[in-house]
Design a protein around this motif. Structure first.
Motif, short mmCIF file in Angstrom:
data_model
loop_
_atom_site.label_atom_id
_atom_site.label_comp_id
_atom_site.label_asym_id
_atom_site.label_seq_id
_atom_site.Cartn_x
_atom_site.Cartn_y
_atom_site.Cartn_z
N TYR A 55 0.81 -1.21 0.00
CA TYR A 55 0.00 0.00 0.00
C TYR A 55 0.85 1.27 0.00
N ALA A 56 2.10 1.17 0.40
CA ALA A 56 2.97 2.34 0.34
C ALA A 56 3.11 2.85 -1.09
N ALA A 57 3.09 1.92 -2.05
CA ALA A 57 3.19 2.32 -3.46
C ALA A 57 2.00 3.19 -3.86
N TYR A 58 0.81 2.80 -3.39
CA TYR A 58 -0.39 3.58 -3.73
C TYR A 58 -0.42 4.91 -2.96
N GLU A 59 0.01 4.88 -1.70
CA GLU A 59 0.00 6.12 -0.92
C GLU A 59 0.97 7.14 -1.51
N SER A 60 2.08 6.68 -2.03
CA SER A 60 3.05 7.62 -2.61
C SER A 60 2.43 8.40 -3.76
N GLU A 61 1.53 7.75 -4.51
CA GLU A 61 0.87 8.45 -5.62
C GLU A 61 -0.12 9.49 -5.10
N ASN A 62 -0.79 9.19 -3.97
CA ASN A 62 -1.68 10.19 -3.36
C ASN A 62 -0.88 11.43 -2.95
N TYR A 63 0.26 11.20 -2.30
CA TYR A 63 1.06 12.33 -1.84
C TYR A 63 1.67 13.08 -3.01
N ARG A 64 2.09 12.34 -4.02
CA ARG A 64 2.69 13.00 -5.19
C ARG A 64 1.67 13.94 -5.85
N ALA A 65 0.42 13.47 -5.94
CA ALA A 65 -0.64 14.33 -6.49
C ALA A 65 -0.85 15.56 -5.60
N GLY A 66 -0.74 15.36 -4.27
CA GLY A 66 -0.89 16.49 -3.35
C GLY A 66 0.20 17.52 -3.53
N PHE A 67 1.44 17.08 -3.67
CA PHE A 67 2.55 18.01 -3.89
C PHE A 67 2.39 18.76 -5.22
N LYS A 68 1.92 18.03 -6.24
CA LYS A 68 1.75 18.65 -7.56
C LYS A 68 0.65 19.71 -7.55
N ALA A 69 -0.28 19.58 -6.58
CA ALA A 69 -1.41 20.52 -6.53
C ALA A 69 -1.03 21.87 -5.93
N VAL A 70 0.11 21.97 -5.30
CA VAL A 70 0.53 23.24 -4.70
C VAL A 70 0.95 24.19 -5.83
N PRO A 71 0.40 25.41 -5.89
CA PRO A 71 0.73 26.36 -6.98
C PRO A 71 2.24 26.64 -7.03
N PRO A 72 2.85 26.62 -8.22
CA PRO A 72 4.30 26.87 -8.34
C PRO A 72 4.72 28.24 -7.82
N GLY A 73 3.78 29.21 -7.86
CA GLY A 73 4.12 30.54 -7.40
C GLY A 73 4.51 30.56 -5.94
N GLN A 74 3.93 29.71 -5.13
CA GLN A 74 4.27 29.64 -3.71
C GLN A 74 5.71 29.18 -3.52
N LEU A 75 6.14 28.24 -4.37
CA LEU A 75 7.52 27.74 -4.28
C LEU A 75 8.50 28.86 -4.64
N GLU A 76 8.15 29.58 -5.72
CA GLU A 76 9.04 30.64 -6.16
C GLU A 76 9.16 31.74 -5.10
N ALA A 77 8.01 32.06 -4.47
CA ALA A 77 8.03 33.09 -3.44
C ALA A 77 8.87 32.66 -2.24
N ALA A 78 8.73 31.38 -1.86
CA ALA A 78 9.50 30.87 -0.72
C ALA A 78 10.99 30.89 -1.02
N GLN A 79 11.35 30.56 -2.28
CA GLN A 79 12.77 30.56 -2.65
C GLN A 79 13.34 31.97 -2.67
N VAL A 80 12.50 32.92 -3.12
CA VAL A 80 12.95 34.32 -3.12
C VAL A 80 13.22 34.80 -1.70
N LEU A 81 12.42 34.30 -0.75
CA LEU A 81 12.60 34.68 0.65
C LEU A 81 13.79 33.96 1.30
N GLY A 82 14.42 33.05 0.55
CA GLY A 82 15.63 32.39 1.03
C GLY A 82 15.39 31.13 1.83
N MET A 83 14.20 30.53 1.71
CA MET A 83 13.92 29.28 2.41
C MET A 83 14.72 28.14 1.82
N SER A 84 15.26 27.31 2.68
CA SER A 84 15.94 26.10 2.19
C SER A 84 14.88 25.09 1.74
#
Length: 497
Positions: free
Chosen positions: A379-408
């Motif tokens: 079931y870990a194989a199936y759960e990984s796909e659920n989480y991967r879909a969750g990560f993909k759903a986060v808007p890319p703009g939030q990542l870019e903003a966090a990187q601009v602020l210097g977050m690791s």
């Protein structure tokens, strides 16, 4: 004219009212074939695929069925059926005769018509040569003894004070005994000679009781059973039965009684009958099984959630080799049956690992560990796909903003990505937990007795699938419905947010 018409109608009605259904023997003779049921998994010497003729069948019961059919003047037709369900399938009309190491027991004698016996066996207790404390069944009180579920030996063990470990195959209990997972195995001498004492570490310590193999017909077709009795008597009298047994190294002095076997002997053998009815005792067993189901499912899901999250992170943000490794894991576990993975883990990988590390502690818990680990890894194989879909759903703009602020990257994942990804994945994870509750029934193949296995054993005991099946379904519904409600609430909350 009216009188004549009335007479014709009267005769027709009278003939319809007095016509009796054809007898079992008449039906078989009219069809020109005797359908007999057996399970190829039983293997040598009962019924098995002929290694010298691919697609063909061999075995002493195969030859016996042909000899019986010849005596009846028809041809024999084999019907494959799981051994534990031979009697229910017979009663359902799937075949005319069950002929597959079916032992005479009071419960069977009380529910179906049994023929005269065609083989006399001894239920033998096998233990490890190195275990000096296991010389008889009484020595094994409180210890683990393996046998086939719904068998003569299973009935012998019920009141012996041992912990019964049910199996579905002949070889697996001896493999587990050799590896220390069991303290003894009680089975028919036919099975012992081919699968038990062929292992140097095992030996027979006690002949516990004598039993009989007999064919079985439906109770409503007693005439067919009588005809098969006559056929077996003729086959035994002219020495054909002994010839068949000799070809499969089954002839011994015990079988001499079959040559002079009488109808009175059959009546005496089948005299003791019993009928087990569904009771509160069975309900308690079902509840115990439900607790095992919940425990195995919950522990497996925890493994799946943690491992699945790591797999998703590696696939999205890991280095290239780790991405490939995580992808291969997901495809491997999603692309192969979980049943096969459980078999490989319990009968293959775990014994190999123990042997390599010379580690013998806790072998009696191997089945439970393999069940939790096997389901969790799958079931870990199936759960990984659920989480991967969750990560993909986060808007890319939030990542870019966090990187601009210097977050690791670790800080970005922990504070920005993970909370949002988990929220998106949560309904899918809940649905998978419901599916895992039902898939946990597969662990019975590696001797973990959970809810469905209790239902199967009870259904065979009481000769009915209706009430045990309904109670089993109700318990699964009681376990899964709260999760389904939780899933819907989470989905609604997600939509509102």
């Amino acid at each position: 004219m009216r009188i004549g018409l009335s007479c014709v109608l009267g005769c027709l009605l009278a003939s319809c009212g007095t016509s009796a259904p054809p007898s079992g023997l008449a039906r078989v003779q009219a069809a020109g074939e005797l359908r007999w049921g057996a399970d190829l998994q039983g293997g040598d010497p009962y019924v098995f695929e002929d290694p010298s003729a691919p697609g063909g069948i061999s075995g002493f019961e195969f030859e016996l069925a042909n000899a019986i059919a010849q005596e009846l003047g028809v041809r024999a037709r084999f019907v494959q059926q799981d051994w534990t369900n031979l009697v229910p399938a017979l009663e359902r009309g799937t075949f005319d005769l069950a002929l597959n190491g079916l032992e005479v027991t009071p419960a069977r004698a009380g529910s179906i018509a049994m023929t005269r016996p065609y083989y006399i066996f001894s239920a033998q207790l096998v233990t490890r040569r190195s275990d000096d404390t296991a010389r008889s069944l009484s020595d094994l009180r409180g210890r683990r003894v393996g046998t086939l579920s719904s068998s003569f030996s299973y009935d012998l063990l019920r009141d012996s004070g041992v912990t019964i470990v049910p199996y579905e195959g002949n070889d697996e209990p001896y493999a587990d005994l050799e590896q220390g997972r069991l303290d003894g195995v009680l089975l028919d001498d036919v099975i012992v000679a081919r699968y038990g004492t062929t292992r140097q570490a095992l030996h027979v310590v006690q002949d516990v009781d004598e039993g009989y193999y007999a064919g079985a017909c439906r109770r409503s077709e007693r005439d067919l059973c009588d005809a098969i009795d006559d056929a077996l008597e003729a086959i035994a009298a002219r020495g054909q039965l002994r010839e068949i047994l000799t070809r499969y190294q089954l002839a011994n002095e015990r079988q001499e009684a079959l040559r002079t076997w009488t109808d009175e002997d059959t009546r005496e053998l089948l005299h003791t009958r019993s009928q087990i009815t569904f009771s509160v005792h069975h309900v308690k067993l079902f509840l115990q099984g439900a607790l095992v189901t919940i425990g195995v499912s919950t522990a497996s899901m925890l493994i799946a959630i943690v491992l699945g999250l790591w797999l998703a992170l590696l696939r999205l943000y890991g280095r290239r080799p780790l991405q490939l490794l995580a992808s291969a894991y997901v495809e491997l576990f999603r692309g192969t049956p979980v049943l096969l993975q459980l078999y490989l883990l319990y009968f293959g990988i775990m014994p190999f690992a123990r042997a390599r590390m010379d580690f013998t502690f806790g072998t009696e818990y191997d089945a439970l560990v393999a069940a939790i680990l096997g389901l969790g890894l799958n079931y870990a194989a199936y759960e990984s796909e659920n989480y991967r879909a969750g990560f993909k759903a986060v808007p890319p703009g939030q990542l870019e903003a966090a990187q601009v602020l210097g977050m690791s990257t670790p800080l970005l994942l922990r504070r920005i990505m993970l909370p949002q990804a988990l929220r998106v994945a949560l309904p899918g994870v809940t649905n998978d937990f419901i599916a895992l509750l039902k898939d946990s029934s597969l662990v019975s193949v590696i001797t973990v007795v959970e809810l469905t296995k209790h239902m199967q054993i009870t259904a065979v005991d009481v000769r009915s699938w209706a009430l045990p099946g309904a109670l089993c379904a109700a318990l699964y519904l009681a376990m899964s419905y709260p999760l389904a409600r939780l899933s819907r609430r989470l989905e609604a909350k997600l939509e509102r947010s």
